[in-house]
Design a protein around this motif. Structure first.
Motif, PDB file in Angstrom:
ATOM      1  N   VAL A 147     -28.376  31.839 -19.463  1.00  0.00           N
ATOM      2  CA  VAL A 147     -27.071  32.041 -18.680  1.00  0.00           C
ATOM      3  C   VAL A 147     -26.065  32.479 -19.819  1.00  0.00           C
ATOM      4  N   ILE A 148     -26.056  31.402 -20.942  1.00  0.00           N
ATOM      5  CA  ILE A 148     -24.898  31.605 -21.841  1.00  0.00           C
ATOM      6  C   ILE A 148     -25.279  33.196 -22.716  1.00  0.00           C
ATOM      7  N   ASN A 149     -26.690  33.436 -23.075  1.00  0.00           N
ATOM      8  CA  ASN A 149     -26.917  34.496 -23.772  1.00  0.00           C
ATOM      9  C   ASN A 149     -26.528  35.609 -23.025  1.00  0.00           C
ATOM     10  N   GLN A 150     -26.979  35.653 -21.565  1.00  0.00           N
ATOM     11  CA  GLN A 150     -26.464  36.742 -20.630  1.00  0.00           C
ATOM     12  C   GLN A 150     -25.042  37.039 -20.851  1.00  0.00           C
ATOM     13  N   ILE A 151     -24.231  35.984 -20.747  1.00  0.00           N
ATOM     14  CA  ILE A 151     -22.715  36.113 -20.437  1.00  0.00           C
ATOM     15  C   ILE A 151     -22.152  36.765 -22.073  1.00  0.00           C
ATOM     16  N   ARG A 152     -22.827  36.167 -23.255  1.00  0.00           N
ATOM     17  CA  ARG A 152     -22.450  36.679 -24.308  1.00  0.00           C
ATOM     18  C   ARG A 152     -22.725  38.183 -24.440  1.00  0.00           C
ATOM     19  N   LYS A 153     -23.885  38.650 -23.942  1.00  0.00           N
ATOM     20  CA  LYS A 153     -24.139  40.224 -24.334  1.00  0.00           C
ATOM     21  C   LYS A 153     -23.377  41.031 -23.273  1.00  0.00           C
ATOM     22  N   ASP A 154     -23.473  40.423 -22.169  1.00  0.00           N
ATOM     23  CA  ASP A 154     -23.036  41.470 -20.799  1.00  0.00           C
ATOM     24  C   ASP A 154     -21.736  41.556 -20.778  1.00  0.00           C
ATOM     25  N   TYR A 155     -21.083  40.136 -21.223  1.00  0.00           N
ATOM     26  CA  TYR A 155     -19.459  40.305 -20.647  1.00  0.00           C
ATOM     27  C   TYR A 155     -18.700  39.919 -22.201  1.00  0.00           C
ATOM     28  N   ALA A 156     -19.124  39.141 -23.030  1.00  0.00           N
ATOM     29  CA  ALA A 156     -18.317  38.704 -24.087  1.00  0.00           C
ATOM     30  C   ALA A 156     -18.191  39.873 -25.060  1.00  0.00           C
ATOM     31  N   ARG A 157     -19.120  40.395 -25.534  1.00  0.00           N
ATOM     32  CA  ARG A 157     -19.344  41.449 -26.556  1.00  0.00           C
ATOM     33  C   ARG A 157     -18.269  42.678 -25.982  1.00  0.00           C
ATOM     34  N   PRO A 158     -18.634  43.006 -24.931  1.00  0.00           N
ATOM     35  CA  PRO A 158     -17.611  44.046 -24.426  1.00  0.00           C
ATOM     36  C   PRO A 158     -16.077  43.920 -24.584  1.00  0.00           C
ATOM     37  N   VAL A 159     -15.842  42.520 -24.210  1.00  0.00           N
ATOM     38  CA  VAL A 159     -14.367  42.096 -24.324  1.00  0.00           C
ATOM     39  C   VAL A 159     -13.838  42.424 -25.856  1.00  0.00           C
ATOM     40  N   ILE A 160     -14.669  42.053 -26.647  1.00  0.00           N
ATOM     41  CA  ILE A 160     -14.334  41.927 -28.213  1.00  0.00           C
ATOM     42  C   ILE A 160     -14.306  43.228 -28.601  1.00  0.00           C
ATOM     43  N   GLU A 161     -14.970  44.465 -28.175  1.00  0.00           N
ATOM     44  CA  GLU A 161     -15.085  45.682 -28.632  1.00  0.00           C
ATOM     45  C   GLU A 161     -13.782  46.457 -28.013  1.00  0.00           C
ATOM     46  N   GLU A 162     -13.306  45.976 -26.708  1.00  0.00           N
ATOM     47  CA  GLU A 162     -12.065  46.593 -26.074  1.00  0.00           C
ATOM     48  C   GLU A 162     -11.094  46.235 -26.672  1.00  0.00           C
ATOM     49  N   TRP A 163     -11.023  44.878 -27.104  1.00  0.00           N
ATOM     50  CA  TRP A 163      -9.797  44.519 -27.779  1.00  0.00           C
ATOM     51  C   TRP A 163      -9.473  45.110 -28.810  1.00  0.00           C
ATOM     52  N   ILE A 164     -10.714  45.628 -29.733  1.00  0.00           N
ATOM     53  CA  ILE A 164     -10.694  46.108 -31.027  1.00  0.00           C
ATOM     54  C   ILE A 164      -9.930  47.595 -30.567  1.00  0.00           C
ATOM     55  N   GLU A 165     -10.550  48.215 -29.846  1.00  0.00           N
ATOM     56  CA  GLU A 165     -10.125  49.652 -29.308  1.00  0.00           C
ATOM     57  C   GLU A 165      -8.501  49.649 -29.026  1.00  0.00           C
ATOM     58  N   GLU A 166      -8.442  48.523 -28.224  1.00  0.00           N
ATOM     59  CA  GLU A 166      -6.990  48.688 -27.631  1.00  0.00           C
ATOM     60  C   GLU A 166      -5.808  48.364 -28.699  1.00  0.00           C
ATOM     61  N   ASN A 167      -6.127  47.682 -29.756  1.00  0.00           N
ATOM     62  CA  ASN A 167      -5.329  47.472 -30.941  1.00  0.00           C
ATOM     63  C   ASN A 167      -5.406  48.141 -32.061  1.00  0.00           C
ATOM     64  N   GLU A 168      -6.790  48.878 -32.357  1.00  0.00           N
ATOM     65  CA  GLU A 168      -6.902  49.546 -33.608  1.00  0.00           C
ATOM     66  C   GLU A 168      -5.826  50.519 -34.080  1.00  0.00           C
ATOM     67  N   LYS A 169      -5.215  51.187 -33.266  1.00  0.00           N
ATOM     68  CA  LYS A 169      -3.999  52.151 -33.382  1.00  0.00           C
ATOM     69  C   LYS A 169      -2.839  51.292 -34.147  1.00  0.00           C
ATOM     70  N   SER A 170      -2.522  50.109 -33.738  1.00  0.00           N
ATOM     71  CA  SER A 170      -1.595  49.218 -34.231  1.00  0.00           C
ATOM     72  C   SER A 170      -1.586  48.748 -35.431  1.00  0.00           C
ATOM     73  N   PHE A 171      -2.869  48.160 -35.543  1.00  0.00           N
ATOM     74  CA  PHE A 171      -3.276  47.201 -36.719  1.00  0.00           C
ATOM     75  C   PHE A 171      -4.833  47.133 -36.971  1.00  0.00           C
ATOM     76  N   ASP A 172      -5.187  46.703 -38.178  1.00  0.00           N
ATOM     77  CA  ASP A 172      -6.455  46.657 -38.451  1.00  0.00           C
ATOM     78  C   ASP A 172      -7.429  45.601 -37.554  1.00  0.00           C
ATOM     79  N   ALA A 173      -7.458  45.912 -36.196  1.00  0.00           N
ATOM     80  CA  ALA A 173      -8.170  44.849 -35.304  1.00  0.00           C
ATOM     81  C   ALA A 173      -9.691  44.811 -35.709  1.00  0.00           C
ATOM     82  N   SER A 174     -10.385  45.821 -36.135  1.00  0.00           N
ATOM     83  CA  SER A 174     -11.879  45.847 -36.478  1.00  0.00           C
ATOM     84  C   SER A 174     -11.880  44.810 -37.739  1.00  0.00           C
ATOM     85  N   GLY A 175     -11.010  45.018 -38.730  1.00  0.00           N
ATOM     86  CA  GLY A 175     -10.964  44.206 -39.702  1.00  0.00           C
ATOM     87  C   GLY A 175     -10.794  42.795 -39.647  1.00  0.00           C
ATOM     88  N   LEU A 176      -9.842  42.401 -38.688  1.00  0.00           N
ATOM     89  CA  LEU A 176      -9.514  40.929 -38.185  1.00  0.00           C
ATOM     90  C   LEU A 176     -10.896  40.427 -37.698  1.00  0.00           C
TER      91      LEU A 176
END
Length: 349
Positions: free
Chosen positions: A308-337
């Protein structure tokens, strides 16, 4: 015995600043730092609790080491400012320091929200310390704090979160659907992807929300915060290995107030930080030893399988992190953080 009066007498006669080693009743040597009479005001919310040990200890230690000359007055209960407005208060010089929580005002500290991304690989106290020091040292975070005339001093080192709530326990991913859960930052976004409805209400509003049924559950640092805010009194269940992430609630100081300090007081703050961090850790460990047996006796404990935990990590958590990077990358080095966080923790993103 304390020879403080002798210290003052010598200081007056010779006109110099001294440090004196004083033996306390606990046989601990306290180095007395001579300096001017000074009072600082710190804005806080709620009441003193395990999660505020870092600032409680700071106030106690400063008083001891300056023989009472420097008083750091702690104002609980939002007496000086609303929790969401502490950075604003710092910026206008209303007080000298405050505790803040990043997810109370994500737009005020967008880079600091990296510490609230879901399922970061934080597995130990050392991980909590390392990752925060690395993030606080990043130029984006310094820039964010400087905008408010603030600088991060230490942190409450919030433990990983768990969820506690009322009603039927969510034992599968599907069971989270339609639940109204107090959860901020990336944790809230993961729960939203699963189908829950997250809300970022302040901690002091949760008890009434769960009690009256406007909120089904709350994600808090486990175990101290749930019990500090008495959520267990109106709940039926709690998760114990969900560990969806954490948040960051640092102690910030007014740069203006800090710059006005005499150098010996600035040096004292630096020397005290490791000690008060240790006291914060001990406070969490002590409260866990008391709370866990009580919670297991009174409530239903929910544990998830690795699948269950691995499913959540793969299907839900990873996309949230990637979306956060995309939303903030133009304002600061989100991927670097994000890369910095994972690298400090010994992982690749």
């Amino acid at each position: 015995m304390k020879f403080v009066s002798l210290k003052h007498l010598i200081s007056i006669l010779l006109g110099i600043s001294l440090t004196v080693c004083v033996q306390t009743h606990s046989s601990e040597s306290i180095v007395i730092v001579d300096g001017p009479k000074l009072r600082w005001d710190i804005s806080l919310w709620g009441t003193t609790r395990p999660g505020t040990r870092v600032v409680d200890a700071l106030s106690e230690r400063v008083k001891q080491h300056t023989d009472g000359n420097w008083e750091i007055k702690l104002h609980y209960g939002e007496a000086l400012s609303k929790a969401r407005e502490n950075l604003d208060g710092i910026s206008i010089g209303a007080f000298d320091g405050a505790m803040i929580c990043n997810f109370y005002h994500p737009k005020k500290n967008p880079g600091l929200m990296v510490l609230s991304l879901p399922f970061l690989p934080i597995d130990s106290w050392d991980d909590h310390v390392k990752v925060r020091k690395a993030v606080y040292g990043h130029e984006q975070i310094k820039k964010e704090m400087a905008k408010w005339g603030a600088q991060i001093y230490s942190t409450s080192y919030l433990p990983m979160y768990e969820v506690m709530g009322k009603g039927t326990p969510p034992r599968t991913v599907a069971d989270w659907k339609a639940l109204n859960v107090r959860a901020g930052g990336g944790i809230g976004e993961v729960l939203a992807k699963i189908g829950a409805t997250p809300t970022s209400t302040t901690a002091t509003e949760v008890y009434t929300g769960v009690q009256q049924g406007t909120m089904d559950a709350a994600a808090f640092p486990f175990t101290y915060a749930h019990v500090s805010y008495r959520i267990h009194e109106v709940s039926d269940w709690f998760t114990s290995n969900f560990s969806p992430g954490t948040a960051d609630c640092p102690v910030v100081l007014s740069t203006r107030s800090y710059d006005k300090l005499p150098s010996q007081y600035q040096e004292l703050l630096e020397r005290l930080e490791p000690n008060i961090a240790k006291q914060q850790r001990l406070a969490y460990e002590q409260v866990d030893s008391e709370n866990l047996p009580m919670l297991r006796e009174k409530l239903t404990e929910v544990e998830y399988t690795d699948e269950v935990i691995n499913q959540i990590r793969k299907d839900y958590a990873r996309p949230v992190i990637e979306e956060w990077i995309e939303e903030n990358e133009k304002s600061f080095d989100a991927s670097g953080l994000v890369r910095l966080v994972f690298e400090v923790l010994g992982h690749e993103f």
